[in-house]
Design a protein around this motif. Structure first.
Motif, mmCIF file in Angstrom:
data_model
loop_
_atom_site.group_PDB
_atom_site.id
_atom_site.type_symbol
_atom_site.label_atom_id
_atom_site.label_comp_id
_atom_site.label_asym_id
_atom_site.label_seq_id
_atom_site.Cartn_x
_atom_site.Cartn_y
_atom_site.Cartn_z
ATOM 1 N N GLN A 79 0.815 -1.221 0.000
ATOM 2 C CA GLN A 79 0.000 0.000 0.000
ATOM 3 C C GLN A 79 0.846 1.268 0.000
ATOM 4 O O GLN A 79 0.381 2.328 -0.400
ATOM 5 C CB GLN A 79 -0.938 0.009 1.214
ATOM 6 C CG GLN A 79 -2.031 -1.036 1.136
ATOM 7 C CD GLN A 79 -2.647 -1.361 2.495
ATOM 8 O OE1 GLN A 79 -2.323 -0.749 3.499
ATOM 9 N NE2 GLN A 79 -3.542 -2.333 2.498
ATOM 10 N N ARG A 80 2.078 1.176 0.445
ATOM 11 C CA ARG A 80 2.958 2.347 0.513
ATOM 12 C C ARG A 80 3.849 2.497 -0.724
ATOM 13 O O ARG A 80 4.382 3.568 -0.960
ATOM 14 C CB ARG A 80 3.817 2.279 1.788
ATOM 15 C CG ARG A 80 3.029 2.598 3.042
ATOM 16 C CD ARG A 80 3.803 2.243 4.305
ATOM 17 N NE ARG A 80 3.144 2.763 5.490
ATOM 18 C CZ ARG A 80 2.090 2.198 6.075
ATOM 19 N NH1 ARG A 80 1.568 1.083 5.577
ATOM 20 N NH2 ARG A 80 1.560 2.742 7.158
ATOM 21 N N ARG A 81 4.008 1.448 -1.480
ATOM 22 C CA ARG A 81 4.872 1.527 -2.660
ATOM 23 C C ARG A 81 4.325 2.566 -3.636
ATOM 24 O O ARG A 81 3.141 2.633 -3.892
ATOM 25 C CB ARG A 81 4.987 0.165 -3.341
ATOM 26 C CG ARG A 81 5.825 -0.810 -2.519
ATOM 27 C CD ARG A 81 6.076 -2.122 -3.221
ATOM 28 N NE ARG A 81 6.793 -1.885 -4.458
ATOM 29 C CZ ARG A 81 6.536 -2.534 -5.597
ATOM 30 N NH1 ARG A 81 5.599 -3.452 -5.654
ATOM 31 N NH2 ARG A 81 7.233 -2.276 -6.679
ATOM 32 N N GLY A 82 5.237 3.390 -4.148
ATOM 33 C CA GLY A 82 4.851 4.404 -5.121
ATOM 34 C C GLY A 82 4.187 5.632 -4.536
ATOM 35 O O GLY A 82 3.741 6.508 -5.277
ATOM 36 N N LYS A 83 4.132 5.746 -3.218
ATOM 37 C CA LYS A 83 3.426 6.863 -2.579
ATOM 38 C C LYS A 83 4.329 8.040 -2.222
ATOM 39 O O LYS A 83 3.852 9.120 -1.936
ATOM 40 C CB LYS A 83 2.712 6.396 -1.304
ATOM 41 C CG LYS A 83 1.735 5.265 -1.516
ATOM 42 C CD LYS A 83 0.571 5.663 -2.378
ATOM 43 C CE LYS A 83 -0.447 4.538 -2.425
ATOM 44 N NZ LYS A 83 -1.272 4.558 -3.598
ATOM 45 N N GLY A 84 5.630 7.831 -2.226
ATOM 46 C CA GLY A 84 6.531 8.906 -1.832
ATOM 47 C C GLY A 84 6.885 9.809 -2.998
ATOM 48 O O GLY A 84 6.591 9.518 -4.157
ATOM 49 N N THR A 85 7.530 10.936 -2.681
ATOM 50 C CA THR A 85 7.967 11.864 -3.725
ATOM 51 C C THR A 85 9.429 11.634 -4.084
ATOM 52 O O THR A 85 9.926 12.203 -5.048
ATOM 53 C CB THR A 85 7.786 13.322 -3.260
ATOM 54 O OG1 THR A 85 8.522 13.508 -2.043
ATOM 55 C CG2 THR A 85 6.326 13.641 -3.022
ATOM 56 N N GLY A 86 10.122 10.803 -3.308
ATOM 57 C CA GLY A 86 11.524 10.497 -3.577
ATOM 58 C C GLY A 86 11.653 9.339 -4.552
ATOM 59 O O GLY A 86 10.666 8.702 -4.942
ATOM 60 N N ARG A 87 12.894 9.055 -4.948
ATOM 61 C CA ARG A 87 13.158 7.938 -5.844
ATOM 62 C C ARG A 87 12.787 6.625 -5.147
ATOM 63 O O ARG A 87 12.875 6.517 -3.928
ATOM 64 C CB ARG A 87 14.633 7.919 -6.228
ATOM 65 C CG ARG A 87 15.074 9.123 -7.010
ATOM 66 C CD ARG A 87 14.954 8.970 -8.497
ATOM 67 N NE ARG A 87 15.915 7.993 -8.965
ATOM 68 C CZ ARG A 87 15.661 7.120 -9.937
ATOM 69 N NH1 ARG A 87 14.506 7.118 -10.522
ATOM 70 N NH2 ARG A 87 16.567 6.262 -10.318
ATOM 71 N N GLU A 88 12.386 5.662 -5.961
ATOM 72 C CA GLU A 88 12.020 4.352 -5.431
ATOM 73 C C GLU A 88 12.589 3.286 -6.351
ATOM 74 O O GLU A 88 12.615 3.470 -7.569
ATOM 75 C CB GLU A 88 10.500 4.229 -5.352
ATOM 76 C CG GLU A 88 10.020 2.979 -4.670
ATOM 77 C CD GLU A 88 8.510 2.958 -4.500
ATOM 78 O OE1 GLU A 88 7.876 2.054 -5.067
ATOM 79 O OE2 GLU A 88 7.977 3.847 -3.808
ATOM 80 N N LEU A 89 13.030 2.194 -5.758
ATOM 81 C CA LEU A 89 13.608 1.100 -6.524
ATOM 82 C C LEU A 89 13.074 -0.218 -6.004
ATOM 83 O O LEU A 89 12.932 -0.399 -4.791
ATOM 84 C CB LEU A 89 15.143 1.131 -6.394
ATOM 85 C CG LEU A 89 15.926 0.047 -7.143
ATOM 86 C CD1 LEU A 89 15.840 0.274 -8.657
ATOM 87 C CD2 LEU A 89 17.376 0.034 -6.688
ATOM 88 N N LEU A 90 12.776 -1.141 -6.912
ATOM 89 C CA LEU A 90 12.430 -2.515 -6.556
ATOM 90 C C LEU A 90 13.608 -3.392 -6.959
ATOM 91 O O LEU A 90 14.020 -3.395 -8.122
ATOM 92 C CB LEU A 90 11.169 -2.972 -7.286
ATOM 93 C CG LEU A 90 10.849 -4.475 -7.159
ATOM 94 C CD1 LEU A 90 10.546 -4.859 -5.713
ATOM 95 C CD2 LEU A 90 9.699 -4.858 -8.083
ATOM 96 N N VAL A 91 14.146 -4.126 -5.988
ATOM 97 C CA VAL A 91 15.224 -5.078 -6.233
ATOM 98 C C VAL A 91 14.685 -6.472 -5.958
ATOM 99 O O VAL A 91 14.077 -6.709 -4.910
ATOM 100 C CB VAL A 91 16.442 -4.794 -5.317
ATOM 101 C CG1 VAL A 91 17.487 -5.899 -5.449
ATOM 102 C CG2 VAL A 91 17.055 -3.439 -5.640
ATOM 103 N N THR A 92 14.897 -7.398 -6.882
ATOM 104 C CA THR A 92 14.536 -8.792 -6.642
ATOM 105 C C THR A 92 15.839 -9.592 -6.538
ATOM 106 O O THR A 92 16.831 -9.271 -7.186
ATOM 107 C CB THR A 92 13.661 -9.360 -7.773
ATOM 108 O OG1 THR A 92 14.365 -9.283 -9.008
ATOM 109 C CG2 THR A 92 12.345 -8.598 -7.865
ATOM 110 N N LYS A 93 15.806 -10.622 -5.677
ATOM 111 C CA LYS A 93 17.013 -11.395 -5.422
ATOM 112 C C LYS A 93 16.657 -12.847 -5.124
ATOM 113 O O LYS A 93 15.507 -13.153 -4.797
ATOM 114 C CB LYS A 93 17.807 -10.793 -4.259
ATOM 115 C CG LYS A 93 17.058 -10.817 -2.937
ATOM 116 C CD LYS A 93 17.879 -10.183 -1.841
ATOM 117 C CE LYS A 93 17.170 -10.223 -0.501
ATOM 118 N NZ LYS A 93 16.857 -11.562 -0.007
ATOM 119 N N THR A 94 17.656 -13.719 -5.239
ATOM 120 C CA THR A 94 17.460 -15.136 -4.914
ATOM 121 C C THR A 94 18.426 -15.596 -3.835
ATOM 122 O O THR A 94 18.443 -16.774 -3.471
ATOM 123 C CB THR A 94 17.660 -16.019 -6.167
ATOM 124 O OG1 THR A 94 18.984 -15.802 -6.670
ATOM 125 C CG2 THR A 94 16.632 -15.698 -7.242
#
Length: 194
Positions: A79-94
């Motif tokens: 629900q909070r993802r994409g709500k800020g005014t700053g940069r955002e990054l999604l990292v996926t890992k294994t």
């Protein structure tokens, strides 16, 4: 404590699959989710960058494997993802470290001119600790929000078994005492970042 204006909050593996107590066993720190949410809110309100890390487990029995509901972020994070005014990054890992994910976290932080990271999430002694250690090794100023993490009971060699709180404390002592990161409480971080 000083929190840089562009310090990145790295939210590690706050996924639904960790709510499956039958798989993981007893956990510590029931207040962790509230503290993680408070950190995200603080970062987004200040326009600071937030990195959301998701573990895509390759293990067939893991609740965190892709295609399973448990792979998704917990609702309060989603629900909070994409709500800020700053940069955002999604990292996926294994693997354990967020620095061995896609896209490359180190390259992104350096391109953004970020030298301080605040780490929170799950599990204290696994992906949080590994990310913090590697961040320290790479030269970042790493801060771990201890009470915005949690872990589970763990069996080790020689029949040794530690409760989740003991495991978390050992991880904190190793990180802080070993100079990989400063381990502090959420309240202190929020106070410095607000």
């Amino acid at each position: 404590m000083e929190i840089a204006k562009n310090a990145a909050l790295v939210v590690v593996d706050v996924q639904k699959g960790f709510d499956e107590a039958g798989f993981w066993g007893p956990r510590n720190n029931p207040g962790a989710d509230g503290n993680i949410a408070a950190l995200i809110n603080t970062w987004q309100a200040a326009g600071r960058p937030v990195v959301f890390v998701r573990h895509d487990s390759p293990k067939p029995q893991s609740p965190l494997r892709p295609g399973q509901e448990g792979n998704g972020f917990k609702d309060y994070v989603e629900q909070r993802r994409g709500k800020g005014t700053g940069r955002e990054l999604l990292v996926t890992k294994t693997v354990n470290s967020a620095f061995y994910g896609t896209p490359g976290l180190d390259a992104w932080l350096r391109a953004e001119g970020i030298s301080q990271v605040v780490v929170a999430g799950i599990q204290t002694n696994m992906c949080v600790e590994t990310t913090a250690r590697m961040g320290g090794n790479l030269g970042y100023d790493v801060v771990v929000a201890y009470d915005a993490t949690y872990t589970f009971d763990l069996a080790g060699p020689f029949g040794w078994r530690l409760g989740a709180e003991e495991v978390a404390r050992a991880s904190a002592v190793s990180l802080h005492g070993g100079g990989f990161a400063r381990v502090v409480l959420t309240e202190e971080i929020v106070g410095a970042a607000g």
